[in-house]
Write a protein that holds these residues in place. Structure first.
Motif, PDB file in Angstrom:
ATOM      1  N   GLU A 167      47.427  20.767 -44.686  1.00 23.55           N
ATOM      2  CA  GLU A 167      46.065  20.275 -44.918  1.00 23.55           C
ATOM      3  C   GLU A 167      46.131  18.855 -45.489  1.00 23.55           C
ATOM      4  OE1 GLU A 167      43.774  23.130 -47.122  1.00 23.55           O
ATOM      5  OE2 GLU A 167      44.360  24.750 -45.771  1.00 23.55           O
ATOM      6  N   TYR A 168      46.336  17.895 -44.603  1.00 26.13           N
ATOM      7  CA  TYR A 168      46.533  16.509 -45.012  1.00 26.13           C
ATOM      8  C   TYR A 168      45.304  15.918 -45.705  1.00 26.13           C
ATOM      9  CZ  TYR A 168      50.747  16.849 -42.197  1.00 26.13           C
ATOM     10  OH  TYR A 168      51.966  17.240 -41.694  1.00 26.13           O
ATOM     11  N   ALA A 218      43.200  17.462 -47.678  1.00 23.14           N
ATOM     12  CA  ALA A 218      43.202  17.953 -49.060  1.00 23.14           C
ATOM     13  C   ALA A 218      44.248  17.215 -49.901  1.00 23.14           C
ATOM     14  CB  ALA A 218      43.453  19.457 -49.087  1.00 23.14           C
ATOM     15  N   LEU A 219      45.393  16.942 -49.310  1.00 20.96           N
ATOM     16  CA  LEU A 219      46.432  16.197 -50.037  1.00 20.96           C
ATOM     17  C   LEU A 219      45.978  14.765 -50.322  1.00 20.96           C
ATOM     18  CD1 LEU A 219      49.568  17.537 -48.159  1.00 20.96           C
ATOM     19  CD2 LEU A 219      48.957  17.956 -50.553  1.00 20.96           C
ATOM     20  N   TYR A 220      45.275  14.181 -49.376  1.00 23.34           N
ATOM     21  CA  TYR A 220      44.748  12.828 -49.598  1.00 23.34           C
ATOM     22  C   TYR A 220      43.762  12.848 -50.767  1.00 23.34           C
ATOM     23  CZ  TYR A 220      43.254   8.090 -48.503  1.00 23.34           C
ATOM     24  OH  TYR A 220      42.994   6.743 -48.571  1.00 23.34           O
ATOM     25  N   ASP A 221      42.919  13.870 -50.810  1.00 23.47           N
ATOM     26  CA  ASP A 221      41.957  14.009 -51.908  1.00 23.47           C
ATOM     27  C   ASP A 221      42.657  14.168 -53.258  1.00 23.47           C
ATOM     28  OD1 ASP A 221      39.881  13.808 -50.086  1.00 23.47           O
ATOM     29  OD2 ASP A 221      39.491  15.976 -50.029  1.00 23.47           O
ATOM     30  N   LYS A 222      43.895  14.682 -53.241  1.00 21.81           N
ATOM     31  CA  LYS A 222      44.666  14.840 -54.478  1.00 21.81           C
ATOM     32  C   LYS A 222      45.423  13.571 -54.857  1.00 21.81           C
ATOM     33  CE  LYS A 222      45.290  19.810 -54.144  1.00 21.81           C
ATOM     34  NZ  LYS A 222      46.253  20.900 -53.992  1.00 21.81           N
ATOM     35  N   GLY A 223      45.317  12.523 -54.039  1.00 21.50           N
ATOM     36  CA  GLY A 223      45.943  11.251 -54.389  1.00 21.50           C
ATOM     37  C   GLY A 223      47.172  10.870 -53.592  1.00 21.50           C
ATOM     38  N   TYR A 224      47.593  11.700 -52.656  1.00 24.31           N
ATOM     39  CA  TYR A 224      48.746  11.339 -51.832  1.00 24.31           C
ATOM     40  C   TYR A 224      48.323  10.290 -50.809  1.00 24.31           C
ATOM     41  CZ  TYR A 224      51.145  15.187 -54.000  1.00 24.31           C
ATOM     42  OH  TYR A 224      51.725  16.010 -54.935  1.00 24.31           O
ATOM     43  N   ARG A 225      49.189   9.290 -50.614  1.00 24.91           N
ATOM     44  CA  ARG A 225      48.859   8.181 -49.714  1.00 24.91           C
ATOM     45  C   ARG A 225      49.913   7.885 -48.666  1.00 24.91           C
ATOM     46  NH1 ARG A 225      44.820   9.565 -51.474  1.00 24.91           N
ATOM     47  NH2 ARG A 225      43.206   8.375 -52.533  1.00 24.91           N
ATOM     48  N   GLY A 226      51.097   8.480 -48.811  1.00 28.28           N
ATOM     49  CA  GLY A 226      52.167   8.240 -47.852  1.00 28.28           C
ATOM     50  C   GLY A 226      52.851   9.530 -47.448  1.00 28.28           C
ATOM     51  N   ILE A 227      53.209   9.613 -46.171  1.00 22.17           N
ATOM     52  CA  ILE A 227      53.921  10.786 -45.666  1.00 22.17           C
ATOM     53  C   ILE A 227      55.143  10.318 -44.888  1.00 22.17           C
ATOM     54  CG2 ILE A 227      53.798  12.900 -44.314  1.00 22.17           C
ATOM     55  CD1 ILE A 227      50.751  12.741 -44.549  1.00 22.17           C
ATOM     56  N   ILE A 228      56.279  10.862 -45.259  1.00 20.32           N
ATOM     57  CA  ILE A 228      57.531  10.595 -44.570  1.00 20.32           C
ATOM     58  C   ILE A 228      57.885  11.848 -43.773  1.00 20.32           C
ATOM     59  CG2 ILE A 228      59.956   9.968 -44.810  1.00 20.32           C
ATOM     60  CD1 ILE A 228      59.227   8.906 -47.648  1.00 20.32           C
ATOM     61  N   PHE A 229      58.178  11.660 -42.502  1.00 19.81           N
ATOM     62  CA  PHE A 229      58.500  12.781 -41.618  1.00 19.81           C
ATOM     63  C   PHE A 229      59.911  12.666 -41.069  1.00 19.81           C
ATOM     64  CE2 PHE A 229      53.881  12.531 -41.058  1.00 19.81           C
ATOM     65  CZ  PHE A 229      53.495  13.868 -41.069  1.00 19.81           C
ATOM     66  N   ASP A 230      60.589  13.791 -40.984  1.00 14.54           N
ATOM     67  CA  ASP A 230      61.744  13.926 -40.115  1.00 14.54           C
ATOM     68  C   ASP A 230      61.171  14.058 -38.697  1.00 14.54           C
ATOM     69  OD1 ASP A 230      64.504  14.498 -39.373  1.00 14.54           O
ATOM     70  OD2 ASP A 230      63.826  16.560 -39.085  1.00 14.54           O
ATOM     71  N   VAL A 231      61.989  13.876 -37.675  1.00 17.02           N
ATOM     72  CA  VAL A 231      61.487  13.943 -36.298  1.00 17.02           C
ATOM     73  C   VAL A 231      61.902  15.246 -35.615  1.00 17.02           C
ATOM     74  CG1 VAL A 231      61.484  12.840 -34.021  1.00 17.02           C
ATOM     75  CG2 VAL A 231      61.515  11.425 -36.081  1.00 17.02           C
ATOM     76  N   ASP A 232      63.199  15.375 -35.334  1.00 12.20           N
ATOM     77  CA  ASP A 232      63.680  16.495 -34.518  1.00 12.20           C
ATOM     78  C   ASP A 232      63.524  17.837 -35.217  1.00 12.20           C
ATOM     79  OD1 ASP A 232      64.405  15.144 -32.175  1.00 12.20           O
ATOM     80  OD2 ASP A 232      66.267  14.456 -33.100  1.00 12.20           O
ATOM     81  N   ASN A 233      62.881  18.747 -34.512  1.00 13.44           N
ATOM     82  CA  ASN A 233      62.590  20.105 -34.941  1.00 13.44           C
ATOM     83  C   ASN A 233      61.599  20.177 -36.097  1.00 13.44           C
ATOM     84  OD1 ASN A 233      63.250  22.250 -33.382  1.00 13.44           O
ATOM     85  ND2 ASN A 233      65.326  22.476 -34.165  1.00 13.44           N
ATOM     86  N   ASP A 252      47.526   9.745 -35.219  1.00 11.76           N
ATOM     87  CA  ASP A 252      46.182   9.158 -35.134  1.00 11.76           C
ATOM     88  C   ASP A 252      45.298   9.722 -36.246  1.00 11.76           C
ATOM     89  OD1 ASP A 252      46.842   7.602 -32.936  1.00 11.76           O
ATOM     90  OD2 ASP A 252      45.953   8.985 -31.471  1.00 11.76           O
ATOM     91  N   ARG A 253      45.376  11.038 -36.437  1.00  9.06           N
ATOM     92  CA  ARG A 253      44.596  11.698 -37.499  1.00  9.06           C
ATOM     93  C   ARG A 253      44.970  11.154 -38.879  1.00  9.06           C
ATOM     94  NH1 ARG A 253      45.929  17.825 -38.921  1.00  9.06           N
ATOM     95  NH2 ARG A 253      44.910  17.965 -40.939  1.00  9.06           N
TER      96      ARG A 253
END
Length: 174
Positions: free
Chosen positions: A18-19, A21-36, A54-55
């Motif tokens: 639930e991105y 909701a996390l934004y509402d909690k103050g998170y501003r950056g997301i780091i992702f692994d790619v494969d799997n 895009d979202r």
């Protein structure tokens, strides 16, 4: 001892988080692994992963791909999702996680990491002070060295799940 490998959150898929909701909690950056994590190992970006990025941009997030793969693999995925990336990240060492936050202009308190492996993704995020989301691998077909790590991961996840169950029991009796 095993706690160093425990994720902060364990979910079925990166696409179930639930991105907003996390934004509402103050998170501003997301780091992702790619494969799997976002697509099966070696697969190109698909409609679902493109729509996710895009979202995230629409919500207001900064994002970053952090992969131990070589640049051609990460770049080809990134060409479709259009974010930034660090390849040959040397996870679980925290330096690349810190570099990703620097590029996104975020801090450990405002960043989350999403990946599918305990001993690289989660452990590295924890060492960098970032909230970690472990997702179930998208596809069972993996390289042999990852298959061997998965055996050890099952042991760690057994104790992680047991601990989570114990916490739930304690809350019921409080």
């Amino acid at each position: 001892m095993l706690e160093r490998f425990y994720p902060d959150v364990y979910v079925d898929s990166a696409y179930d988080i639930e991105y907003e909701a996390l934004y509402d909690k103050g998170y501003r950056g997301i780091i992702f692994d790619v494969d799997n994590t976002l697509v099966p190992h070696g697969a190109p970006a698909d409609e679902r992963s493109i729509a996710l990025f895009d979202r995230l941009r629409g919500i207001g997030y900064e994002s970053m791909l952090l992969s131990n793969n070589k640049e051609p693999r990460v770049k080809s995925f990134n060409d479709k999702v259009k974010t930034r990336y660090i390849y040959k990240a040397n996870k679980p060492f925290p330096e690349s996680y810190r570099k990703a936050m620097e590029l996104m202009k975020t801090t450990p308190e405002t960043t989350i990491f999403v990946g599918d492996q305990l001993f690289t993704d989660v452990w590295g995020a924890k060492k960098a002070g970032i909230k970690s989301y472990l997702v179930k691998p998208i596809h069972p077909k993996e390289e042999i060295q990852i298959v061997l790590k998965r055996i050890l991961e099952r042991i760690v996840l057994y104790f992680y799940k047991k601990r989570q169950e114990d916490k739930c029991r304690e809350k019921r009796y409080d």
